[in-house]
Design a protein around this motif. Structure first.
Motif, PDB file in Angstrom:
ATOM      1  N   ASN A 262       0.831  -1.209   0.000  1.00  0.00           N
ATOM      2  CA  ASN A 262       0.000   0.000   0.000  1.00  0.00           C
ATOM      3  C   ASN A 262       0.864   1.257   0.000  1.00  0.00           C
ATOM      4  OD1 ASN A 262      -2.403  -1.409  -0.006  1.00  0.00           O
ATOM      5  ND2 ASN A 262      -2.683  -1.324   2.220  1.00  0.00           N
TER       6      ASN A 262
ATOM      7  N   TYR B 233       1.126   3.884  -3.190  1.00  0.00           N
ATOM      8  CA  TYR B 233       0.772   5.289  -2.970  1.00  0.00           C
ATOM      9  C   TYR B 233       1.948   6.209  -3.302  1.00  0.00           C
ATOM     10  CZ  TYR B 233      -1.487   9.342  -0.860  1.00  0.00           C
ATOM     11  OH  TYR B 233      -2.069  10.573  -0.659  1.00  0.00           O
TER      12      TYR B 233
ATOM     13  N   LYS C 294       2.083   3.734  13.712  1.00  0.00           N
ATOM     14  CA  LYS C 294       0.952   3.084  13.063  1.00  0.00           C
ATOM     15  C   LYS C 294      -0.249   3.126  14.010  1.00  0.00           C
ATOM     16  CE  LYS C 294       4.022  -0.326  10.885  1.00  0.00           C
ATOM     17  NZ  LYS C 294       4.362  -1.761  10.849  1.00  0.00           N
ATOM     18  N   PRO C 295      -1.455   3.237  13.474  1.00  0.00           N
ATOM     19  CA  PRO C 295      -1.790   3.472  12.062  1.00  0.00           C
ATOM     20  C   PRO C 295      -1.557   4.933  11.688  1.00  0.00           C
ATOM     21  CG  PRO C 295      -3.780   3.437  13.366  1.00  0.00           C
ATOM     22  CD  PRO C 295      -2.658   3.112  14.323  1.00  0.00           C
ATOM     23  N   PHE C 296      -1.435   5.186  10.395  1.00  0.00           N
ATOM     24  CA  PHE C 296      -1.171   6.546   9.934  1.00  0.00           C
ATOM     25  C   PHE C 296      -1.845   6.750   8.582  1.00  0.00           C
ATOM     26  CE2 PHE C 296       2.163   3.703   8.543  1.00  0.00           C
ATOM     27  CZ  PHE C 296       2.258   3.968   7.193  1.00  0.00           C
ATOM     28  N   HIS C 297      -1.947   8.012   8.187  1.00  0.00           N
ATOM     29  CA  HIS C 297      -2.502   8.341   6.873  1.00  0.00           C
ATOM     30  C   HIS C 297      -1.358   8.460   5.873  1.00  0.00           C
ATOM     31  CE1 HIS C 297      -6.545   8.990   8.375  1.00  0.00           C
ATOM     32  NE2 HIS C 297      -6.053   9.738   9.347  1.00  0.00           N
ATOM     33  N   LEU C 298      -1.525   7.883   4.721  1.00  0.00           N
ATOM     34  CA  LEU C 298      -0.471   7.902   3.706  1.00  0.00           C
ATOM     35  C   LEU C 298      -0.135   9.317   3.266  1.00  0.00           C
ATOM     36  CD1 LEU C 298      -1.586   4.802   1.608  1.00  0.00           C
ATOM     37  CD2 LEU C 298       0.490   4.999   2.994  1.00  0.00           C
ATOM     38  N   ILE C 299      -1.123  10.201   3.263  1.00  0.00           N
ATOM     39  CA  ILE C 299      -0.874  11.586   2.874  1.00  0.00           C
ATOM     40  C   ILE C 299       0.086  12.251   3.869  1.00  0.00           C
ATOM     41  CG2 ILE C 299      -2.870  12.546   4.101  1.00  0.00           C
ATOM     42  CD1 ILE C 299      -3.216  14.468   1.735  1.00  0.00           C
ATOM     43  N   GLU C 300      -0.013  11.876   5.160  1.00  0.00           N
ATOM     44  CA  GLU C 300       0.918  12.429   6.153  1.00  0.00           C
ATOM     45  C   GLU C 300       2.316  11.853   5.958  1.00  0.00           C
ATOM     46  OE1 GLU C 300       1.607  13.073  10.951  1.00  0.00           O
ATOM     47  OE2 GLU C 300      -0.083  11.836  10.273  1.00  0.00           O
TER      48      GLU C 300
END
Length: 227
Positions: A15, A19, A101-107
């Motif tokens: 993932n 991304y 984790k968990p985290f947002h990919l945009i961050e």
């Protein structure tokens, strides 16, 4: 920007990889410690994303090795162990940043770009910000040839904003970056406001400009543009 993703969770690694590729990064995955060391020996990377918990080794050992032998490479620690102790241990070992984790990919993308900018700026020593110039070698902020009298935390705060120029920073972001393991001793992050207020006042006095924008209910953002 070329990124090595060291992550043993296959789905998460893919993932992240997909991304980052979509965002224009060149990426490679290593699912364990020894694959990571092999790839680092064979190829050059700008930043390595390192999971602390690997099936055949410790991500911290990989970080120690990188800092001993590859000092110019950027590093971001990635782990489900999101305690202050783990974060501080990683940062003290030389990591540029830490994301739990968990985290947002945009961050994640935002943090990678900030690490990359910082690494580039360290080689040039200067960051130009409207009427100001940040000298990262001397840790000074100048308007023309005059030095703005900032405290250590005010300087670090301005540099943090400059390195995250397109990102809204919350009080928690700022507190974690500047105070590290001391933030868990505070009931709130309201003390950040006073530092923001003092920094604004000093810069306005020197330049006639307010370089920080308040994003109400969220945090603060750099208003000025990097040169």
């Amino acid at each position: 920007m070329k990124i090595l993703i060291v992550e043993d969770q296959i789905e998460l690694a893919k993932n992240i990889n997909d991304y980052l590729k979509k965002e224009g990064f060149q990426t490679t995955i290593a699912y364990d410690y020894f694959s990571a060391t092999d790839k680092l020996a064979a190829y050059e990377y700008d930043i390595v994303i390192i999971d602390l918990m690997l099936p055949d080794g410790n991500g911290m050992d990989l970080l120690y090795s990188l800092r001993a032998n590859r000092k110019n490479i950027g590093t971001l620690i990635l782990s489900a162990k999101n305690s202050i102790d783990d974060k501080v241990r990683g940062l003290d070992a030389g990591a540029d940043d830490y994301l739990g984790k968990p985290f947002h990919l945009i961050e994640l993308v935002s943090r990678l770009k900030a690490i990359y900018r910082t690494r580039k700026q360290e080689s040039s020593n200067f960051i130009e910000l409207d009427k100001m110039k940040i000298d990262t070698s001397k840790k000074e902020v100048l308007v023309n040839t005059q030095v703005i009298d900032l405290t250590k935390k005010e300087y670090e705060m301005l540099l943090f904003f400059a390195n995250n120029s397109k990102r809204v920073l919350t009080k928690q972001n700022i507190a974690e970056h500047l105070w590290g393991d001391f933030i868990d001793q505070s009931d709130s992050f309201d003390f950040v406001y006073q530092h923001i207020k003092n920094l604004r006042k000093k810069i306005q006095k020197a330049t006639g400009m307010d370089v920080l924008e308040t994003v109400y209910g969220v945090g603060y953002k750099l208003k000025s543009k990097l040169a």
